[in-house]
Design a protein around this motif. Sequence first.
Motif, short mmCIF file in Angstrom:
data_model
loop_
_atom_site.label_atom_id
_atom_site.label_comp_id
_atom_site.label_asym_id
_atom_site.label_seq_id
_atom_site.Cartn_x
_atom_site.Cartn_y
_atom_site.Cartn_z
N ASP A 3 10.07 -6.68 3.60
CA ASP A 3 10.23 -7.84 4.47
C ASP A 3 9.03 -8.77 4.45
OD1 ASP A 3 8.46 -6.16 5.72
OD2 ASP A 3 9.55 -6.04 7.61
N LEU A 4 7.91 -8.33 3.88
CA LEU A 4 6.74 -9.20 3.81
C LEU A 4 7.04 -10.45 3.01
CD1 LEU A 4 3.68 -9.58 4.35
CD2 LEU A 4 3.26 -8.35 2.21
N PHE A 5 7.93 -10.33 2.03
CA PHE A 5 8.19 -11.44 1.13
C PHE A 5 9.26 -12.41 1.66
CE2 PHE A 5 6.45 -8.00 -1.38
CZ PHE A 5 5.41 -8.65 -2.01
N SER A 6 9.67 -12.18 2.91
CA SER A 6 10.59 -13.13 3.54
C SER A 6 9.83 -14.24 4.25
CB SER A 6 11.50 -12.40 4.53
OG SER A 6 10.74 -11.82 5.59
N VAL A 7 8.50 -14.13 4.28
CA VAL A 7 7.68 -15.15 4.94
C VAL A 7 7.06 -16.05 3.89
CG1 VAL A 7 7.22 -13.62 6.89
CG2 VAL A 7 5.65 -13.64 4.95
N ALA A 8 6.32 -17.06 4.34
CA ALA A 8 5.71 -18.03 3.44
C ALA A 8 4.69 -17.36 2.52
CB ALA A 8 5.03 -19.13 4.25
N PRO A 9 4.58 -17.82 1.28
CA PRO A 9 3.63 -17.21 0.33
C PRO A 9 2.20 -17.16 0.85
CG PRO A 9 5.12 -18.69 -0.81
CD PRO A 9 5.40 -18.86 0.65
N LEU A 10 1.80 -18.20 1.58
CA LEU A 10 0.43 -18.22 2.10
C LEU A 10 0.22 -17.07 3.08
CD1 LEU A 10 -2.32 -19.55 2.30
CD2 LEU A 10 -1.40 -21.07 4.07
N VAL A 11 1.23 -16.76 3.89
CA VAL A 11 1.13 -15.65 4.84
C VAL A 11 1.03 -14.33 4.09
CG1 VAL A 11 2.30 -14.44 6.72
CG2 VAL A 11 2.38 -16.94 6.60
N VAL A 12 1.76 -14.21 3.00
CA VAL A 12 1.70 -13.00 2.18
C VAL A 12 0.29 -12.80 1.66
CG1 VAL A 12 2.51 -11.89 0.06
CG2 VAL A 12 4.12 -13.16 1.49
N VAL A 13 -0.30 -13.87 1.12
CA VAL A 13 -1.66 -13.79 0.59
C VAL A 13 -2.63 -13.40 1.69
CG1 VAL A 13 -3.54 -15.10 -0.45
CG2 VAL A 13 -1.20 -15.42 -1.28
N GLU A 14 -2.48 -14.00 2.86
CA GLU A 14 -3.37 -13.69 3.98
C GLU A 14 -3.24 -12.22 4.39
OE1 GLU A 14 -2.19 -16.51 6.88
OE2 GLU A 14 -3.48 -18.12 6.11
N CYS A 15 -2.01 -11.71 4.44
CA CYS A 15 -1.79 -10.31 4.81
C CYS A 15 -2.44 -9.37 3.80
CB CYS A 15 -0.30 -10.02 4.90
SG CYS A 15 0.53 -10.70 6.35
N LEU A 16 -2.28 -9.68 2.52
CA LEU A 16 -2.86 -8.83 1.49
C LEU A 16 -4.38 -8.88 1.53
CD1 LEU A 16 -0.48 -9.62 -1.52
CD2 LEU A 16 -0.42 -7.65 0.01
N ALA A 17 -4.92 -10.08 1.76
CA ALA A 17 -6.38 -10.23 1.83
C ALA A 17 -6.94 -9.47 3.04
CB ALA A 17 -6.76 -11.70 1.91
N ALA A 99 -2.31 -2.81 -2.04
CA ALA A 99 -1.13 -2.36 -2.77
C ALA A 99 -0.09 -1.74 -1.84
CB ALA A 99 -1.54 -1.34 -3.85
N PHE A 100 -0.53 -1.01 -0.84
CA PHE A 100 0.43 -0.40 0.10
C PHE A 100 1.16 -1.49 0.90
CE2 PHE A 100 -1.87 3.76 -0.21
CZ PHE A 100 -0.76 4.52 -0.55
N VAL A 101 0.42 -2.50 1.34
CA VAL A 101 1.07 -3.60 2.08
C VAL A 101 2.04 -4.35 1.16
CG1 VAL A 101 0.67 -5.78 3.28
CG2 VAL A 101 -0.81 -3.82 3.73
N TRP A 102 1.64 -4.56 -0.09
CA TRP A 102 2.52 -5.22 -1.06
C TRP A 102 3.78 -4.39 -1.29
CZ3 TRP A 102 2.39 -9.69 -4.07
CH2 TRP A 102 3.27 -9.73 -5.15
N ARG A 103 3.62 -3.07 -1.35
CA ARG A 103 4.74 -2.19 -1.69
C ARG A 103 5.66 -1.94 -0.50
NH1 ARG A 103 8.37 0.68 -3.28
NH2 ARG A 103 8.28 2.67 -4.37
N TYR A 104 5.08 -1.75 0.68
CA TYR A 104 5.90 -1.31 1.83
C TYR A 104 5.93 -2.31 2.98
CZ TYR A 104 5.72 3.21 -0.53
OH TYR A 104 5.83 4.23 -1.45
N GLY A 105 5.20 -3.42 2.87
CA GLY A 105 5.21 -4.40 3.94
C GLY A 105 4.38 -3.97 5.13
N VAL A 106 4.52 -4.70 6.22
CA VAL A 106 3.83 -4.37 7.46
C VAL A 106 4.77 -3.48 8.26
CG1 VAL A 106 2.75 -5.29 9.55
CG2 VAL A 106 2.60 -6.58 7.40
N SER A 107 4.52 -2.18 8.22
CA SER A 107 5.46 -1.22 8.79
C SER A 107 4.72 0.04 9.21
CB SER A 107 6.54 -0.86 7.77
OG SER A 107 5.96 -0.20 6.66
N LEU A 108 5.43 0.89 9.95
CA LEU A 108 4.87 2.17 10.34
C LEU A 108 4.62 3.07 9.13
CD1 LEU A 108 6.89 3.00 13.59
CD2 LEU A 108 4.45 2.44 13.42
#
Length: 269
Positions: A3-17, A99-108
């Motif tokens: 579900d991380l990739f359902s948001v804006a690309p900039l938000v994705v980059v910020e989450c990964l950073a 990598a974990f956030v990229w793979r599984y998103g923001v989740s438990l």
Amino acid sequence: MNDLFSVAPLVVVECLALAALLGAVLASFVGCAVARSLAGQSFLTGRSRCDSCGHVLGPFELVPVFSWLRQKGRCRWCGANIPARCPVTEGLTAAAFGAFVWRYGVSLQTMEYLIFTLILLAVALVDWDTGFISDGLLLAGILDFVLLTLLRGEGAAALGRGLLAGAALAVPLLLIVLVMDRVLGRESMGGGDIKLFFTVGLFGSLRTDLLVLLLACLIGIGLAFVPQKTAHEGEPSGAIPFGPAISAAAVLSLLWGEPFVAAYLNLFV
């Protein structure tokens, strides 16, 4: 994808950073905590200091990875070497968190794996320095699995699957080790390593058990070329702690184990 990739690309980059930054900072804390604990000191109080000259480190000397690079691996005040494993573990943990956030998103599930990654880092550092794997750290890993599994609402079935996967990895290995000990007349693998394999197995599956074991052996061979000061007490000369290899294999398997096994099995369909 997640579900991380359902948001804006900039938000994705910020989450990964942010995930990578958090990983680097927490890895630095774990490294400090392990070093102080092994020295018989508290890691909850006191400022960070140079191990050689005792100088209190300032904020710009505590930035993960970059401070080490800026100071060329040396203390600014006494010139003592700062171990390269500091930026290496910080950088690898940062990459793993991202990598974990990229793979599984923001989740438990991501939280569960991030916590386990830090526990594995502590296991690896302690084992590398002492040749000993702490039961307390293994218990922390087991609690992480149980509590986060229950918080995700998966219940007894998921706990049972994890227990089965852990036992399927550790029990046959234990039997093989007992036979090898008898044949060789000495300990071929420490009991802590087997317990670590069981703990790692909880987070995986029957499909990835063999992959974890294979990766751990391959990484262990690579670590044999990393210089160590001395053999640990009770170990034969030249013995290499296996905990770091198992820990690295576990992280790689949690990230890409299932897709890798699925792709491999599809070759025979």
